[in-house]
Design a protein around this motif. Structure first.
Motif, PDB file in Angstrom:
ATOM      1  N   PRO A  84     -21.076  51.991  10.610  1.00  0.00           N
ATOM      2  CA  PRO A  84     -22.461  52.104  11.078  1.00  0.00           C
ATOM      3  C   PRO A  84     -22.574  52.879  12.396  1.00  0.00           C
ATOM      4  O   PRO A  84     -21.575  53.091  13.103  1.00  0.00           O
ATOM      5  CB  PRO A  84     -22.877  50.643  11.276  1.00  0.00           C
ATOM      6  N   ILE A 110     -20.982  50.253   5.790  1.00  0.00           N
ATOM      7  CA  ILE A 110     -22.123  50.375   4.884  1.00  0.00           C
ATOM      8  C   ILE A 110     -21.673  50.066   3.459  1.00  0.00           C
ATOM      9  O   ILE A 110     -20.684  50.618   2.982  1.00  0.00           O
ATOM     10  CB  ILE A 110     -22.707  51.797   4.958  1.00  0.00           C
ATOM     11  N   LEU A 248     -24.417  46.662  11.679  1.00  0.00           N
ATOM     12  CA  LEU A 248     -24.996  47.326  10.509  1.00  0.00           C
ATOM     13  C   LEU A 248     -26.505  47.142  10.487  1.00  0.00           C
ATOM     14  O   LEU A 248     -27.014  46.039  10.711  1.00  0.00           O
ATOM     15  CB  LEU A 248     -24.386  46.748   9.229  1.00  0.00           C
TER      16      LEU A 248
END
Length: 597
Positions: A84, A110, A248
């Motif tokens: 991220p 991700i 994230l």
């Protein structure tokens, strides 16, 4: 006649081999319904999310090789998500970390698996998204007989779930108890998640439009929103015993797409073997084949100490290069041509003698010497990894949170000759707390980054972790095409190497090559927290002759004899030029199954 544990499946219509019999049956159903290898692989993959949740999940990772019937070579669909935007070395160092934990939200990249399946379906599928997803939804909503190993994994995490990860307790401890092996287990949250995806997708008309709506719902809609909100809201205990927030966000998910890439390959004894690029460990298998070609492996009997010794030492050198030089080529300079060159393999082969090496020995490549030196220094600093990492020693939940999972594998060939080799992983039930409303946890693939600066594997936003996930394909001199692979983390390309060598040099069928006793080494910088190395280690199945085991010890290998039938979970499928299809699956763990006709 050589007997095997299972028949070599032969036919002309199609075949599916996966690490769970239900997933294999679901994949075969897709082929029978007129679907392609892509449809079958995706349906099997979604089903494996349900029946092997300790080994993979929808928020994990998924690289897949797809070899279209009319293509000269396979291509890679890369479902390995990137770090991220907030995943910087400075931030992680500020959190008091020198290694990325094996669990927790800071270990998350991700989620890439779903988008990779969607890309595969869009490019190579025929069936609707509903047809592909419905079997997995059925088993999630109405239940499947849960594996004993899933129950064991849940039992090992139960205290952590109750005390620290209550959203996981709600899913994995129905009624507050560990499920019993063979009992019907349901994950209604996951069924609802996929059902909502379908309902949103079906607001559009046509297969392609529906697939694209589902893709957007995942990366920009309710799925991304659920993940974004949960990561912002909680500070889950991680693998160091400390509660830390993740980085994230929904914006990270919205900005990421699975990619389609060329493979890398090498030739060995007339065969061509295809792997993912240097963001994966796949080229390790290619490097080892090149080194063994230079050493002369063809004359070694497959169960001899000479065979095991040469294969193990070649792997040690290739894995040392993995540690020093591999990484995301989009973010780092990788000496790929040199690593795969025959001249380099011949140089490396001269480093292998009659005794087992105890050193980490990356090659000396001009312009990359500092990376080799750094790998050696890093290995010395980490050591064996026993008790390594912050939080070690004092009893905390960290010893539970660091329980890593494994992987699953899928090989499919359809009636038209297209084939898929896919290795989904990540998002294990033990990797992170369940995201409310989705019924599954985030992945922990970021633990494969280093927090040392200046490496191809240094943590950086947008960079792929150097993953262990490693599906394979090969073409024989007669034109036979084969898909093969296995779970196993750092062991994946080790078991696959033995498998392909047995086929190339000893004329074995896929089932014979799978059934033969296997081995692997821990003499490598581990990809998983706490990242230790075991000098001269050799794990080997007891089906090898006692004289072979003693000869290996005499060569200096630190031999560890496994339990019977305990090493490797290989599956494979191949198609001959005359149209005959064959498939095989390991008897180990008594789960994998090959189906075909």
């Amino acid at each position: 006649m050589t007997f095997t544990t299972r028949p070599d499946i032969l036919g002309t219509f199609g075949a599916v081999a996966t690490t769970h019999w239900i997933a294999s049956a679901v994949g075969m159903r897709m082929l029978e319904a007129g679907g392609t290898a892509a449809d079958a692989a995706a349906a099997a993959g979604f089903t494996l999310n349900v029946v092997e949740p300790h080994l993979n999940g929808p928020l994990g990772d998924m690289p897949a090789l797809v070899w279209a019937a009319d293509a000269e070579a396979p291509r890679m669909i890369c479902g390995q998500g990137t770090a991220p935007a907030g995943a910087t070395v400075a931030h992680y160092r500020d959190q008091g970390l020198d290694l990325i934990p094996g669990a927790g939200h800071l270990a998350t990249v991700i989620p890439g698996a779903f988008d990779a399946w969607i890309v595969m379906l869009s490019l190579h599928g025929r069936l609707t998204l509903r047809e592909v997803l419905e079997p997995a939804i059925h088993y999630a909503r109405h239940g499947h007989p849960i594996l004993a190993r899933v129950c064991d994994t849940i039992a090992g995490q139960a205290d952590l779930f109750r005390a620290e990860w209550p959203t996981s307790a709600a899913v994995w401890l129905p009624g507050g108890d560990v499920p019993q092996p063979g009992a019907l287990f349901r994950n209604v949250q996951l069924a609802d998640f996929w059902t909502r995806l379908l309902e949103e997708a079906e607001t559009a008309s046509g297969r392609e439009a529906q697939i694209e709506v589902a893709r957007r719902a995942f990366r920009e809609g309710f799925v991304a929103e659920a993940i974004d909100g949960f990561v912002r809201e909680i500070e889950p205990m991680d693998g160091t015993g400390v509660r830390r927030k993740g980085v994230l966000t929904g914006a990270d998910m919205a900005g990421w797409r699975a990619t389609v890439e060329d493979t890398v390959s090498t030739r060995h004894a007339g065969w061509e073997v295809f792997k993912g690029g240097f963001w994966s460990q796949g080229p390790v298998q290619l490097q080892a084949l090149n080194i063994l070609d230079a050493l002369g492996i063809a004359g070694e009997a497959p169960l001899s100490d000479g065979f095991v010794h040469k294969v193990t030492e070649a792997l040690k050198l290739a894995f040392a290069d993995r540690e020093a030089f591999y990484g995301d080529p989009d973010h780092a300079d990788i000496p790929a041509d040199r690593l795969l060159s025959p001249d380099y393999a011949r140089e490396r082969a001269t480093q292998i003698g009659d005794t087992a090496s105890r050193d980490l020995r990356p090659g000396r490549i001009v312009g990359f010497e500092t990376l080799a030196d750094a790998a050696i220094a890093r290995s010395a600093r980490i050591g064996t990894g026993a008790g390594a990492g912050l939080g070690g020693g004092e009893p905390t939940m960290a010893h539970l949170a660091n329980r890593r999972g494994d992987t699953v594998h899928i090989d499919v060939i359809d009636r038209w000759g297209t084939m898929v080799s896919a290795t989904p992983s990540g998002g294990w039930l033990q990797s992170n707390p369940v995201v409310p409303g989705l019924g599954v946890p985030l992945n922990s693939r970021a633990q494969m980054f280093w927090l040392d600066e200046g490496l191809p594997t240094t943590l950086a936003p947008g960079r792929r972790p150097r993953t262990t996930l490693s599906p394979s394909m090969a073409r024989a001199p007669d034109g036979t095409r084969m898909a093969y692979g296995t779970p196993g983390g750092d062991q994946q390309d080790q078991w696959q190497l033995t498998f392909i060598l047995r086929m190339i040099h000893h004329g074995m069928t896929p089932q014979q090559a799978i059934d033969g006793p296997l081995f692997h080494t821990g003499h490598l910088q581990a990809s998983f927290y706490p990242r230790g190395l075991k000098p001269a280690h050799l794990m080997i199945e007891p089906a090898f002759a006692q004289a072979t085991l003693e000869a290996l010890r005499a060569r200096g290998h630190a031999v560890e004899v496994s339990e019977p039938w305990a090493v490797g979970r290989l599956t494979a499928a191949l198609r001959r030029p005359d149209g005959v299809i064959s498939a095989a699956a390991t008897p180990r763990l008594m789960q994998a199954y090959a189906i075909g006709r």
